[in-house]
Design a protein around this motif. Structure first.
Motif, short mmCIF file in Angstrom:
data_model
loop_
_atom_site.label_atom_id
_atom_site.label_comp_id
_atom_site.label_asym_id
_atom_site.label_seq_id
_atom_site.Cartn_x
_atom_site.Cartn_y
_atom_site.Cartn_z
N ASP A 171 0.83 -1.20 0.00
CA ASP A 171 0.00 0.00 0.00
C ASP A 171 0.87 1.25 0.00
O ASP A 171 0.61 2.21 -0.75
N SER A 205 1.32 4.08 -2.98
CA SER A 205 1.00 5.46 -2.63
C SER A 205 2.14 6.41 -2.98
O SER A 205 1.91 7.52 -3.48
N ALA A 260 -5.06 2.88 -3.06
CA ALA A 260 -3.76 3.51 -2.84
C ALA A 260 -3.33 4.42 -3.99
O ALA A 260 -2.35 5.15 -3.86
#
Length: 325
Positions: free
Chosen positions: A58, A62, A96
């Motif tokens: 994640d 991101s 994300a």
């Protein structure tokens, strides 16, 4: 619709002790952007995805989304050997900030072609995100056949394939079943030139971690029909590509990255360990003189080659300033 073509870097994951080196990863992504890369792929096998936690995946996605800021597609590898777990990871990737997902055929269980079809069909129904099929029979034990690819191409969100079947001419068979609008990316640097000559649109590149501008230039050359230039680059990179296969991926390319980008966290997570002495020597020998090659740096001051028309403008600073969680 996102644009999938050219040199898509198969990003390494730097570690800092037991955790991610988030700053190092952000700097790597920013440098890739400044060098004109056409896409970012994270959480792959090259990025040691099987060793990453869901929270770490994640975070990597991101960071890619934050640094790229929509200028190139962010592609997250979310394939597992179970359909439910693949759906869960794909939902996480979408949240994300991923623009698309790269989904390998289910490994170890070795499903039939019908089983593979239903796996991807279920994923497409569950998550509204562009899906790139990933055919990697040497690791999964199952080969995604052109007829199955043709069936899957009729599902709107399945937009392309990254093929690592060791047969560049498969691009022709796939085009016949899936159509010419179906994106075909090569999963091997060594085969990328032949793949593009057969009609492919780009490459998921390990070498681009080290030489993003060179790899982007080769892909643009193919796009512009400058195959003489693309072949010249391929020949110059041949020794390096061979050295990067001297041990298990991503061990050799992390050795190389430690030489190209000082301070890069070139450590590994078990079960991967440091490369053999032979691999270290092969990588070092291949890199010697390559970065000083006047043909490659600066890339490529050749009359009639319009690099600036199809690459991103450089960033002012390739040190990434990440937001903190």
């Amino acid at each position: 619709m996102i644009s999938l073509w050219g040199s898509i870097v198969d990003l390494l994951t730097p570690f800092d002790g037991d955790g991610l080196d988030e700053q190092g990863f952000g700097d790597l992504v920013a440098w890739q952007m400044s060098e004109g890369i056409h896409g970012l792929a994270t959480c792959t096998t090259t990025g040691e995805g099987p060793t990453l936690t869901t929270a770490e995946k994640d975070r990597l996605i991101s960071i890619c989304a934050e640094v790229s800021a929509g200028r190139v597609p962010v592609i997250a590898a979310t394939g597992t050997n179970g359909t439910d777990s693949t759906i869960a990871l794909t939902r996480m990737a979408k949240a994300a900030g991923a623009d698309a997902v790269l989904v390998v055929t289910p490994y170890y269980s070795r499903p039939s072609q019908e089983g593979i079809y239903r796996h991807f069909e279920a994923l497409a129904r569950a998550v509204d995100l562009p899906i790139i099929l990933h055919n990697l029979p040497s690791r999964t034990g199952v080969n995604l056949l052109p007829m199955t690819i043709g069936r899957l191409s009729r599902i709107a969100s399945i937009v392309g394939i990254c093929d690592q079947s060791s047969d560049p001419l498969r691009v022709l068979a796939t085009a016949r079943t899936a159509g010419e609008q179906f994106v075909q990316l090569c999963g091997s640097d060594a085969q990328a030139l032949a793949f593009n000559l057969a009609g492919g649109q780009g490459s998921l590149s390990v070498v681009a971690n080290l030489l993003p501008r060179v790899c982007a230039t080769q892909q643009i050359a193919c796009r512009q029909g400058r195959y003489d230039l693309a072949r010249n680059i391929h020949w110059r990179l041949a020794e390096l590509m061979e050295a990067l296969n001297s041990d298990t991926v991503p061990v050799p390319v992390k050795i190389a990255m430690g030489l190209v980008r000082l301070g890069f966290g070139a450590s590994y997570r078990l079960p991967l360990v440091e490369g053999t002495l032979e691999s270290q020597r092969a990588v070092s020998a291949a890199l010697k003189g390559l970065l000083a090659d006047p043909f490659l740096y600066p890339v490529v001051a050749e009359k009639g080659f319009s690099l600036q028309q199809e690459r991103l403008q450089p960033l002012e600073d390739t040190t990434c300033k990440l937001s903190r969680r």
